[in-house]
Scaffold this motif. Structure first.
Motif, PDB file in Angstrom:
ATOM      1  N   LYS A 193       3.222   5.937  -2.846  1.00  0.00           N
ATOM      2  CA  LYS A 193       4.380   6.706  -3.310  1.00  0.00           C
ATOM      3  C   LYS A 193       4.349   6.870  -4.835  1.00  0.00           C
ATOM      4  CE  LYS A 193       8.465   6.626  -1.592  1.00  0.00           C
ATOM      5  NZ  LYS A 193       9.804   6.238  -1.094  1.00  0.00           N
ATOM      6  N   ARG A 194       3.923   5.828  -5.513  1.00  0.00           N
ATOM      7  CA  ARG A 194       3.822   5.900  -6.976  1.00  0.00           C
ATOM      8  C   ARG A 194       2.728   6.891  -7.395  1.00  0.00           C
ATOM      9  NH1 ARG A 194       3.779   0.306 -10.030  1.00  0.00           N
ATOM     10  NH2 ARG A 194       6.025   0.589  -9.719  1.00  0.00           N
ATOM     11  N   LYS A 220       0.834  -1.207   0.000  1.00  0.00           N
ATOM     12  CA  LYS A 220       0.000   0.000   0.000  1.00  0.00           C
ATOM     13  C   LYS A 220       0.869   1.257   0.000  1.00  0.00           C
ATOM     14  CE  LYS A 220      -4.079  -1.802   2.454  1.00  0.00           C
ATOM     15  NZ  LYS A 220      -4.914  -1.643   3.670  1.00  0.00           N
ATOM     16  N   TYR A 221       1.881   1.250   0.851  1.00  0.00           N
ATOM     17  CA  TYR A 221       2.782   2.402   0.974  1.00  0.00           C
ATOM     18  C   TYR A 221       3.489   2.696  -0.347  1.00  0.00           C
ATOM     19  CZ  TYR A 221       7.101   4.830   2.306  1.00  0.00           C
ATOM     20  OH  TYR A 221       8.166   5.693   2.370  1.00  0.00           O
ATOM     21  N   ALA A 242       4.061  10.360  -6.976  1.00  0.00           N
ATOM     22  CA  ALA A 242       5.065  10.675  -7.995  1.00  0.00           C
ATOM     23  C   ALA A 242       4.436  11.152  -9.305  1.00  0.00           C
ATOM     24  CB  ALA A 242       5.949   9.459  -8.253  1.00  0.00           C
ATOM     25  N   VAL A 243       3.228  10.656  -9.599  1.00  0.00           N
ATOM     26  CA  VAL A 243       2.558  11.070 -10.849  1.00  0.00           C
ATOM     27  C   VAL A 243       1.529  12.166 -10.602  1.00  0.00           C
ATOM     28  CG1 VAL A 243       2.951   8.845 -11.951  1.00  0.00           C
ATOM     29  CG2 VAL A 243       0.822   9.214 -10.682  1.00  0.00           C
ATOM     30  N   GLY A 244       1.506  12.702  -9.376  1.00  0.00           N
ATOM     31  CA  GLY A 244       0.621  13.823  -9.081  1.00  0.00           C
ATOM     32  C   GLY A 244      -0.807  13.455  -8.748  1.00  0.00           C
ATOM     33  N   ASN A 245      -1.067  12.186  -8.505  1.00  0.00           N
ATOM     34  CA  ASN A 245      -2.422  11.753  -8.142  1.00  0.00           C
ATOM     35  C   ASN A 245      -2.545  11.781  -6.620  1.00  0.00           C
ATOM     36  OD1 ASN A 245      -4.981  10.703  -8.096  1.00  0.00           O
ATOM     37  ND2 ASN A 245      -4.497   8.843  -9.244  1.00  0.00           N
ATOM     38  N   TYR A 246      -2.544  12.999  -6.082  1.00  0.00           N
ATOM     39  CA  TYR A 246      -2.447  13.181  -4.635  1.00  0.00           C
ATOM     40  C   TYR A 246      -3.652  12.645  -3.872  1.00  0.00           C
ATOM     41  CZ  TYR A 246       1.155  16.428  -6.245  1.00  0.00           C
ATOM     42  OH  TYR A 246       2.249  16.982  -6.856  1.00  0.00           O
ATOM     43  N   ALA A 284      -3.825   9.046  -3.057  1.00  0.00           N
ATOM     44  CA  ALA A 284      -2.827   8.562  -2.095  1.00  0.00           C
ATOM     45  C   ALA A 284      -3.170   8.916  -0.651  1.00  0.00           C
ATOM     46  CB  ALA A 284      -1.456   9.135  -2.452  1.00  0.00           C
ATOM     47  N   PHE A 285      -4.060   9.886  -0.450  1.00  0.00           N
ATOM     48  CA  PHE A 285      -4.305  10.408   0.894  1.00  0.00           C
ATOM     49  C   PHE A 285      -4.726   9.347   1.908  1.00  0.00           C
ATOM     50  CE2 PHE A 285      -5.234  15.042  -0.544  1.00  0.00           C
ATOM     51  CZ  PHE A 285      -3.875  15.290  -0.554  1.00  0.00           C
ATOM     52  N   ASP A 286      -5.766   8.586   1.598  1.00  0.00           N
ATOM     53  CA  ASP A 286      -6.294   7.628   2.569  1.00  0.00           C
ATOM     54  C   ASP A 286      -5.250   6.571   2.939  1.00  0.00           C
ATOM     55  OD1 ASP A 286      -8.708   8.891   2.753  1.00  0.00           O
ATOM     56  OD2 ASP A 286      -9.733   7.596   1.323  1.00  0.00           O
ATOM     57  N   ILE A 287      -4.481   6.135   1.939  1.00  0.00           N
ATOM     58  CA  ILE A 287      -3.438   5.139   2.201  1.00  0.00           C
ATOM     59  C   ILE A 287      -2.383   5.721   3.141  1.00  0.00           C
ATOM     60  CG2 ILE A 287      -1.685   3.642   1.172  1.00  0.00           C
ATOM     61  CD1 ILE A 287      -3.244   3.926  -1.493  1.00  0.00           C
ATOM     62  N   LEU A 288      -1.937   6.930   2.839  1.00  0.00           N
ATOM     63  CA  LEU A 288      -0.886   7.544   3.640  1.00  0.00           C
ATOM     64  C   LEU A 288      -1.377   7.912   5.041  1.00  0.00           C
ATOM     65  CD1 LEU A 288       0.866   9.805   0.975  1.00  0.00           C
ATOM     66  CD2 LEU A 288       1.726   7.701   2.001  1.00  0.00           C
ATOM     67  N   LYS A 289      -2.641   8.310   5.143  1.00  0.00           N
ATOM     68  CA  LYS A 289      -3.185   8.633   6.470  1.00  0.00           C
ATOM     69  C   LYS A 289      -3.186   7.402   7.362  1.00  0.00           C
ATOM     70  CE  LYS A 289      -6.029  12.608   5.146  1.00  0.00           C
ATOM     71  NZ  LYS A 289      -7.391  13.117   4.877  1.00  0.00           N
ATOM     72  N   TYR A 290      -3.573   6.264   6.783  1.00  0.00           N
ATOM     73  CA  TYR A 290      -3.559   5.032   7.568  1.00  0.00           C
ATOM     74  C   TYR A 290      -2.121   4.657   7.945  1.00  0.00           C
ATOM     75  CZ  TYR A 290      -3.677   0.109   8.759  1.00  0.00           C
ATOM     76  OH  TYR A 290      -3.493  -1.075   9.402  1.00  0.00           O
ATOM     77  N   ALA A 291      -1.218   4.721   6.971  1.00  0.00           N
ATOM     78  CA  ALA A 291       0.180   4.362   7.230  1.00  0.00           C
ATOM     79  C   ALA A 291       0.800   5.296   8.265  1.00  0.00           C
ATOM     80  CB  ALA A 291       0.979   4.397   5.935  1.00  0.00           C
ATOM     81  N   ALA A 292       0.435   6.577   8.204  1.00  0.00           N
ATOM     82  CA  ALA A 292       0.951   7.546   9.175  1.00  0.00           C
ATOM     83  C   ALA A 292       0.414   7.256  10.572  1.00  0.00           C
ATOM     84  CB  ALA A 292       0.578   8.963   8.743  1.00  0.00           C
TER      85      ALA A 292
END
Length: 208
Positions: A75-76, A70-71, A79-83, A86-94
């Protein structure tokens, strides 16, 4: 032997052992799916690895490798600007303190907020930056104040005084430089605008 390689995350070697011993009955039905999921992860096919490890549940360290998939997928996306994707994944990982997810999340929100500001979508940008303020991300307070001031100037220029005053209010309360002077100009403009509207309305009624 295949189990040993799999535990060491040497998935290609584990797969070879499985092929060599395929004639023997496997005691562990999840081993091959686990190895294949690991190979997908090594091949950087993160979304497929995500799905594969998710199906394995708590088998071996599948939950940890699922988080890694998921992480890396997030990140991918960044990298392509699809912010937003990515938010929900990164919020969980954070939230589980995984690697540098917290810092990556905050940087991603900053980048997305900058895009929103460039599009003059100030309200959405302020909402995103508010999350960084809550997280006490370095520089977030200064960034949101700058955005609020720029937004107030923009709405004032576009002749939306009520909106301008709304976004400016927290800056006035905190004595942000230039905020009170800008508030006075906006209120003066609003008063003149209200007077003009009343004059036009009175004129229209008189003509009737």
């Amino acid at each position: 032997k295949a189990n040993q390689y799999a535990d060491e995350h040497k998935f290609a070697e584990a797969r070879e052992q499985i092929i060599l011993a395929f004639s023997a009955e496997l005691q562990d039905p999840n081993l091959i799916p686990y190895i294949d999921a690991g190979l997908l992860l090594e091949a950087k096919r993160y979304s497929e690895a995500w799905d594969a490890f998710q199906k394995l549940g708590s088998y071996k360290d599948s939950e940890d490798l699922l988080l890694e998939a998921k992480y890396m997928h997030a990140k991918r996306l960044v990298a392509v600007g699809n912010y937003t994707a990515a938010f929900d994944i990164l919020k969980y990982a954070a939230d589980v303190n995984y690697k540098d997810s917290e810092d990556l999340l905050c940087k991603t929100i900053c980048a997305y907020a900058e895009e929103l500001v460039a599009e003059k979508n100030y309200i959405a940008a302020i909402d995103e930056l508010s999350y960084l303020v809550e997280r006490k991300y370095e520089g977030a307070e200064a960034r949101i104040q700058k955005t609020r001031y720029e937004a107030a100037c923009y709405y004032y220029w576009k002749k939306f005084p009520d909106m301008a005053l709304k976004v400016l209010a927290p800056l006035v309360d905190s004595n942000y430089e230039g905020a009170k002077a800008l508030e006075q100009r906006i209120r003066f403009f609003k008063a003149l605008n209200d007077i003009s509207h009343r004059i036009l309305l009175d004129s229209a009624i008189h003509e009737l």
